[in-house]
Design a protein around this motif. Structure first.
Motif, short mmCIF file in Angstrom:
data_model
loop_
_atom_site.label_atom_id
_atom_site.label_comp_id
_atom_site.label_asym_id
_atom_site.label_seq_id
_atom_site.Cartn_x
_atom_site.Cartn_y
_atom_site.Cartn_z
N TRP A 69 15.02 -0.58 35.29
CA TRP A 69 15.63 -1.77 35.87
C TRP A 69 16.70 -2.36 34.96
CZ3 TRP A 69 14.26 -2.88 40.79
CH2 TRP A 69 13.06 -2.33 41.26
N GLU A 70 17.68 -2.99 35.60
CA GLU A 70 18.63 -3.79 34.83
C GLU A 70 17.90 -4.95 34.16
OE1 GLU A 70 21.66 -3.02 34.31
OE2 GLU A 70 22.37 -1.79 35.97
N ARG B 200 18.60 0.14 37.68
CA ARG B 200 19.63 0.76 36.86
C ARG B 200 19.70 2.25 37.15
NH1 ARG B 200 20.85 0.32 30.33
NH2 ARG B 200 23.11 0.61 30.60
N GLN B 201 18.56 2.92 37.09
CA GLN B 201 18.52 4.33 37.52
C GLN B 201 17.17 4.65 38.11
OE1 GLN B 201 19.06 7.21 34.40
NE2 GLN B 201 17.76 6.15 32.95
N LYS C 91 23.97 0.80 39.93
CA LYS C 91 25.07 -0.04 39.46
C LYS C 91 25.44 -1.11 40.48
CE LYS C 91 27.79 1.37 36.27
NZ LYS C 91 28.86 1.91 35.41
N GLY D 89 25.20 -4.42 37.67
CA GLY D 89 25.28 -3.09 37.06
C GLY D 89 25.89 -3.14 35.67
N SER D 90 25.15 -2.66 34.68
CA SER D 90 25.56 -2.82 33.30
C SER D 90 26.28 -1.58 32.76
CB SER D 90 24.34 -3.14 32.42
OG SER D 90 23.33 -2.17 32.61
N THR E 284 27.18 1.76 30.82
CA THR E 284 26.54 2.98 30.34
C THR E 284 27.29 3.40 29.10
OG1 THR E 284 25.92 3.68 32.58
CG2 THR E 284 25.94 5.37 30.86
N SER F 194 16.62 1.73 28.85
CA SER F 194 17.34 2.74 29.59
C SER F 194 18.69 3.00 28.93
CB SER F 194 17.55 2.27 31.04
OG SER F 194 18.18 3.26 31.80
#
Length: 220
Positions: free
Chosen positions: A62-63, A74-75, A117, A122-123, A125, A181
């Protein structure tokens, strides 16, 4: 028309040359619009659904939770379990033919994931080489990614960036931050890198890239 698209399937000499030179190439029109629309429908609402319950065999990162904002993925690992459309794409003869042209006939699925994202949440990478995550024992960096755009990926919403040719440097030492993550990244996290290029994508386009090319992306 093929199962995925009407585009030529074989890897062109230009694509093979770019893959060997830069570490990646973009295939336009890889997946037909109807199948992209199906995948979009299957991924719609996943943030809320996964916040309620995660299916067996699926793992979600998670974000960072922000007060007043809903949970955002997040993914999502093993995305083929939540999207039959993605499962069709990643096992299709067309995609396997491209991979065979790049790495040879001995092919297996390493993993499939969704990078969600979400807008506003969405942060970044950070810069990394995938092999830094995947190196185990004596295995070699022969993995090839295929990133499929479900929505438009633009500079504004944090499309992927590559540093062409960096796969020729071999594996570079990464920093490790446990328990987060994307916690394996190159020193500097996401400082500006000379030569980095944005790879904007339209829905249905796919980027094929190797395990050693440096890449990352801005937040959305």
């Amino acid at each position: 028309m093929s199962a995925l698209s009407a585009a030529p399937i074989a890897v062109t000499p230009q694509e093979k040359e770019q893959f060997e030179r830069d570490g990646f190439f973009l295939r336009r029109g890889l997946v037909r619009p109807e199948l992209v629309a199906q995948i979009s429908r299957e991924s719609d609402g996943l943030h809320e659904a996964m916040a309620q319950a995660t299916p067996e065999g699926v793992h979600v990162s998670w974000e960072k939770l922000v007060e007043g904002r809903p949970k955002r993925i997040r993914q999502l690992m093993h995305s083929e379990k939540v999207s039959p459309g993605l499962n069709q794409v990643l096992r299709s003869p067309e995609v396997l033919d491209i991979l065979e042209a790049l790495v040879g006939p001995d092919i297996s699925l390493f993993h499939s994931k969704l990078l969600m994202k979400a807008a506003r949440d969405g942060s970044v990478t950070p810069w990394h080489q995938d092999y830094a995550y995947w190196k185990r024992g004596e295995n070699r960096p022969v993995q090839v990614n295929m990133m499929l755009a479900i929505d438009p990926a633009t500079v504004e919403n944090g499309c992927i960036q590559f540093v062409p040719g960096t796969h020729k440097q071999g594996l570079i030492k990464h920093d490790v931050e446990k328990g987060v993550s994307f916690g394996v990244y190159l020193p500097g996290f996401f400082q500006k890198r000379e030569g980095a290029v944005f790879c904007e994508m339209e829905p249905g386009e796919g980027i094929f890239f190797g395990a050693l090319v440096i890449h990352g992306s801005e937040g959305n």
